[in-house]
Design an enzyme around this catalytic site. Sequence first.
Site, mmCIF file in Angstrom:
data_model
loop_
_atom_site.group_PDB
_atom_site.id
_atom_site.type_symbol
_atom_site.label_atom_id
_atom_site.label_comp_id
_atom_site.label_asym_id
_atom_site.label_seq_id
_atom_site.Cartn_x
_atom_site.Cartn_y
_atom_site.Cartn_z
ATOM 1 N N HIS A 174 85.795 61.096 58.106
ATOM 2 C CA HIS A 174 85.759 61.788 59.389
ATOM 3 C C HIS A 174 87.165 62.244 59.764
ATOM 4 O O HIS A 174 88.125 62.040 59.016
ATOM 5 C CB HIS A 174 85.181 60.880 60.479
ATOM 6 C CG HIS A 174 85.912 59.585 60.638
ATOM 7 N ND1 HIS A 174 86.974 59.419 61.501
ATOM 8 C CD2 HIS A 174 85.755 58.390 60.020
ATOM 9 C CE1 HIS A 174 87.424 58.182 61.423
ATOM 10 N NE2 HIS A 174 86.706 57.532 60.525
ATOM 11 N N ASP A 187 87.087 54.988 58.012
ATOM 12 C CA ASP A 187 87.013 53.651 58.611
ATOM 13 C C ASP A 187 86.544 52.663 57.552
ATOM 14 O O ASP A 187 85.552 52.909 56.854
ATOM 15 C CB ASP A 187 86.026 53.633 59.781
ATOM 16 C CG ASP A 187 86.586 54.295 61.027
ATOM 17 O OD1 ASP A 187 87.787 54.611 61.031
ATOM 18 O OD2 ASP A 187 85.814 54.503 61.979
ATOM 19 N N HIS A 229 93.990 50.062 64.981
ATOM 20 C CA HIS A 229 93.039 49.042 65.445
ATOM 21 C C HIS A 229 93.319 47.651 64.890
ATOM 22 O O HIS A 229 92.565 46.717 65.180
ATOM 23 C CB HIS A 229 91.577 49.401 65.108
ATOM 24 C CG HIS A 229 91.110 50.706 65.651
ATOM 25 N ND1 HIS A 229 91.379 51.123 66.939
ATOM 26 C CD2 HIS A 229 90.379 51.709 65.077
ATOM 27 C CE1 HIS A 229 90.833 52.322 67.136
ATOM 28 N NE2 HIS A 229 90.240 52.693 66.025
ATOM 29 N N HIS A 265 87.472 47.068 62.488
ATOM 30 C CA HIS A 265 87.724 47.890 61.308
ATOM 31 C C HIS A 265 89.171 48.358 61.324
ATOM 32 O O HIS A 265 89.907 48.126 62.281
ATOM 33 C CB HIS A 265 86.776 49.098 61.266
ATOM 34 C CG HIS A 265 87.011 50.099 62.362
ATOM 35 N ND1 HIS A 265 86.586 49.912 63.666
ATOM 36 C CD2 HIS A 265 87.636 51.319 62.356
ATOM 37 C CE1 HIS A 265 86.906 50.959 64.404
ATOM 38 N NE2 HIS A 265 87.558 51.824 63.636
ATOM 39 N N HIS A 267 91.224 51.957 60.956
ATOM 40 C CA HIS A 267 91.121 53.413 60.922
ATOM 41 C C HIS A 267 92.273 53.902 60.036
ATOM 42 O O HIS A 267 93.435 53.904 60.450
ATOM 43 C CB HIS A 267 91.235 53.965 62.342
ATOM 44 C CG HIS A 267 91.039 55.442 62.465
ATOM 45 N ND1 HIS A 267 89.932 56.005 63.055
ATOM 46 C CD2 HIS A 267 91.815 56.482 62.069
ATOM 47 C CE1 HIS A 267 90.044 57.316 63.029
ATOM 48 N NE2 HIS A 267 91.179 57.630 62.431
#
Length: 408
Positions: A174, A187, A229, A265, A267
Amino acid sequence: MAGLAAAALLGATTGVLAGAAPAMAEPVRGVAVEPALASAVSGRLLADQGEQIAATYDAPGFRPAAGDVLVEGKRASRDRNWVFGGSVVRMPGTAHGSPVSALFVGHRVDGRWRVELEGGTGFAALVRSAPAEVVPDDEREALASTAAPAAEEAGLGMALPWKRGQSWGSAGVHGDSGSSRPYNSIDFSGGDSRVLAARAGKLYRFCTNARWHLIKLVHDNGWTTGYYHTRNQTDKRDGAQVAAGEFLGQTGNELPCGGRSSGAHVHFTLWKGNRAVAVNGRTIGGWTFYEGSRPYSGYAERNGRRINLPGGGIVNYGADNDDNTPSATVRNKGGTVNLRSGPGVSYDVVGTVRDGDVVRIACTARGDELTGPWGNKNDVWDRLTTGNWISDAFVDTGTNEPVAPACG
């Protein structure tokens, strides 16, 4: 946007110039950034990355302004005329992604700030001329290389960001904020939750006013990877050397620079110099990733095996130069060589490589005979690990015969 770029040179409004700092003086760390410099940095970031910011921060009604840019000084000279630091555009709470960030060098001359951001030739020049107390010698070349990153055809030389041999899952390919283009993000989650460096590099932190930070690695080939994250991070400081496979943190939902997140997760983002680069067709950890028709989809492929995304079972096989795939150097007397979609000149030109670039050859086929820079004739065509084709007449493999198996 051009007007904002010109705003990178602004008059200083505060401070009295001190004497020159002594050679190799201890740097001033965690420096407060004066308003004139902060304005110059934010203006330059919004100008240079305005298009990417607009795509990444896909939030209704959000129009990034100088107040949305966090400018952090990392080191300064004693006279405060040189500053090295990081800048980032904070994400609105509705955006799911990773923020746009850039390292910067500021140099004040005659009361005016010159600001350059990573990835530009001006940045490379300032990095090389800055005092060692601001940009240490062991960081200069890695930072400067962001202005002239290695060719994409050379391969990334990256593992997946977890332990080799371990299996993780992915939510799919993405953009930085999901649907934004290019699709330069993936991810990842699962396994032992330990996020590791995809390749060796220099570590830099952004949004350091939070407990856990956005981590960026600047690699020796001029490419950068981002890790957002994460939590329980390494305690290594800005500019520290990180080895390939070294621990960076654990998967999480941390939002030091804003945005939103669900499900622990990492990123993982890919940039070439100052440009976000699609992961489509790129090999990382032994898998070639492909985007789908919509964000958070696509698939990973290795040796004929395909894993559709979202999905699990992605084993990290290490960097794409850990295997026996042959490499070779492009030769064309200082010029460029066309890359094509198939083994011949009737196929579309899909890119170029430069004289001296190193490429990795996945397999070979016979095609149109071409004459190379030494008058050498060759009908061998090399299919690179990126999927593109190049005439072997322009590749120095040490022989006129194929150096990789025939393409199936």
